[in-house]
Write a protein that holds these residues in place. Structure first.
Motif, mmCIF file in Angstrom:
data_model
loop_
_atom_site.group_PDB
_atom_site.id
_atom_site.type_symbol
_atom_site.label_atom_id
_atom_site.label_comp_id
_atom_site.label_asym_id
_atom_site.label_seq_id
_atom_site.Cartn_x
_atom_site.Cartn_y
_atom_site.Cartn_z
ATOM 1 N N THR A 92 0.735 -1.093 0.028
ATOM 2 C CA THR A 92 0.164 0.038 -0.035
ATOM 3 C C THR A 92 0.911 1.365 0.105
ATOM 4 O O THR A 92 0.563 2.285 -0.735
ATOM 5 C CB THR A 92 -0.938 -0.046 1.031
ATOM 6 N N THR A 93 1.978 1.275 0.783
ATOM 7 C CA THR A 93 2.780 2.377 1.041
ATOM 8 C C THR A 93 3.692 2.558 -0.381
ATOM 9 O O THR A 93 3.721 3.709 -0.837
ATOM 10 C CB THR A 93 3.781 2.196 2.152
ATOM 11 N N ALA A 94 4.048 1.360 -0.870
ATOM 12 C CA ALA A 94 5.127 1.410 -2.052
ATOM 13 C C ALA A 94 4.316 1.949 -3.126
ATOM 14 O O ALA A 94 4.995 2.403 -4.190
ATOM 15 C CB ALA A 94 5.816 0.190 -2.107
ATOM 16 N N SER A 95 2.924 1.585 -3.516
ATOM 17 C CA SER A 95 2.415 1.839 -4.678
ATOM 18 C C SER A 95 1.658 3.154 -4.558
ATOM 19 O O SER A 95 1.350 3.842 -5.414
ATOM 20 C CB SER A 95 1.494 0.735 -5.068
ATOM 21 N N GLY A 96 1.117 3.415 -3.387
ATOM 22 C CA GLY A 96 0.197 4.687 -3.225
ATOM 23 C C GLY A 96 0.816 5.904 -2.710
ATOM 24 O O GLY A 96 0.297 6.917 -2.903
ATOM 25 N N HIS A 97 2.182 5.746 -2.215
ATOM 26 C CA HIS A 97 2.876 6.971 -1.882
ATOM 27 C C HIS A 97 4.159 7.079 -2.534
ATOM 28 O O HIS A 97 5.321 7.266 -1.704
ATOM 29 C CB HIS A 97 2.874 7.265 -0.312
ATOM 30 N N GLN A 98 4.110 7.145 -3.842
ATOM 31 C CA GLN A 98 5.472 7.325 -4.635
ATOM 32 C C GLN A 98 6.072 8.549 -4.843
ATOM 33 O O GLN A 98 6.118 9.297 -5.801
ATOM 34 C CB GLN A 98 5.292 6.551 -5.801
ATOM 35 N N PHE A 99 6.493 9.242 -3.480
ATOM 36 C CA PHE A 99 6.929 10.733 -3.591
ATOM 37 C C PHE A 99 8.000 11.085 -4.560
ATOM 38 O O PHE A 99 8.124 12.057 -4.959
ATOM 39 C CB PHE A 99 7.058 11.258 -2.189
ATOM 40 N N TRP A 100 8.975 10.074 -4.793
ATOM 41 C CA TRP A 100 9.845 10.241 -5.552
ATOM 42 C C TRP A 100 9.528 10.297 -7.080
ATOM 43 O O TRP A 100 10.573 11.180 -7.844
ATOM 44 C CB TRP A 100 10.897 9.031 -5.578
#
Length: 156
Positions: A92-100
């Motif tokens: 969830t974090t890796a796909s939902g919050h790709q700030f880079w």
């Protein structure tokens, strides 16, 4: 359950209950963020019994968050629920919050905050997996007691 656990577990679970129900209600709106993962899973398991669409992945993740969040909040299998939530929060974090990948500084900062918040929650959940039930001995202690009991029975 101690007073601390009675308060802490529902507080930790509240985000998953809220987010999980939101995912179940708004899966099609959230689906674009999971599309890449859905495509990868579809290639890896083309004969999977349920269509691995992005919306279905969002729904499955939402259902896991609601079920495990409810288990954690109520103190039923809290260590297992914490482990499941921590594991499900990684993709969830890796796909939902790709700030880079964000070019807009404000959006990038917001995504970075959510990414870091999720890492913090994963840490809290991992700590909760070690929290012994006050009515049960810690699993390591139970295993040691069982081994000692078995040895005494063999000797005895």
């Amino acid at each position: 359950m101690t007073l601390l656990r009675s308060v802490a577990r529902p507080l930790l679970a509240s985000m998953f209950l809220y987010g999980g129900t939101s995912s179940l209600k708004n899966a099609s709106v959230m689906a674009p963020k999971a599309q890449r993962l859905a495509d990868q899973l579809q290639q890896a398991a083309p004969d999977f019994p349920v269509p691995l669409t992005a919306a279905n992945l969002i729904r499955i993740n939402g259902a896991v968050h609601v079920a495990a969040g409810a288990a954690l909040a109520t103190g039923r299998v809290p260590r297992l629920a914490s482990l499941v939530l921590a594991g499900s929060l990684v993709p969830t974090t890796a796909s939902g919050h790709q700030f880079w990948k964000e070019s807009d500084p404000a959006v990038r900062k917001n995504q970075q905050i959510h990414f870091t918040k999720n890492l913090s929650i994963i840490g809290g959940l991992l700590m909760a997996t070690l929290d012994p039930d006050p009515h049960k001995k810690f699993i390591g202690r139970r295993a040691k007691d069982k081994a000692s009991e078995t040895i005494e029975n063999i000797r005895g």
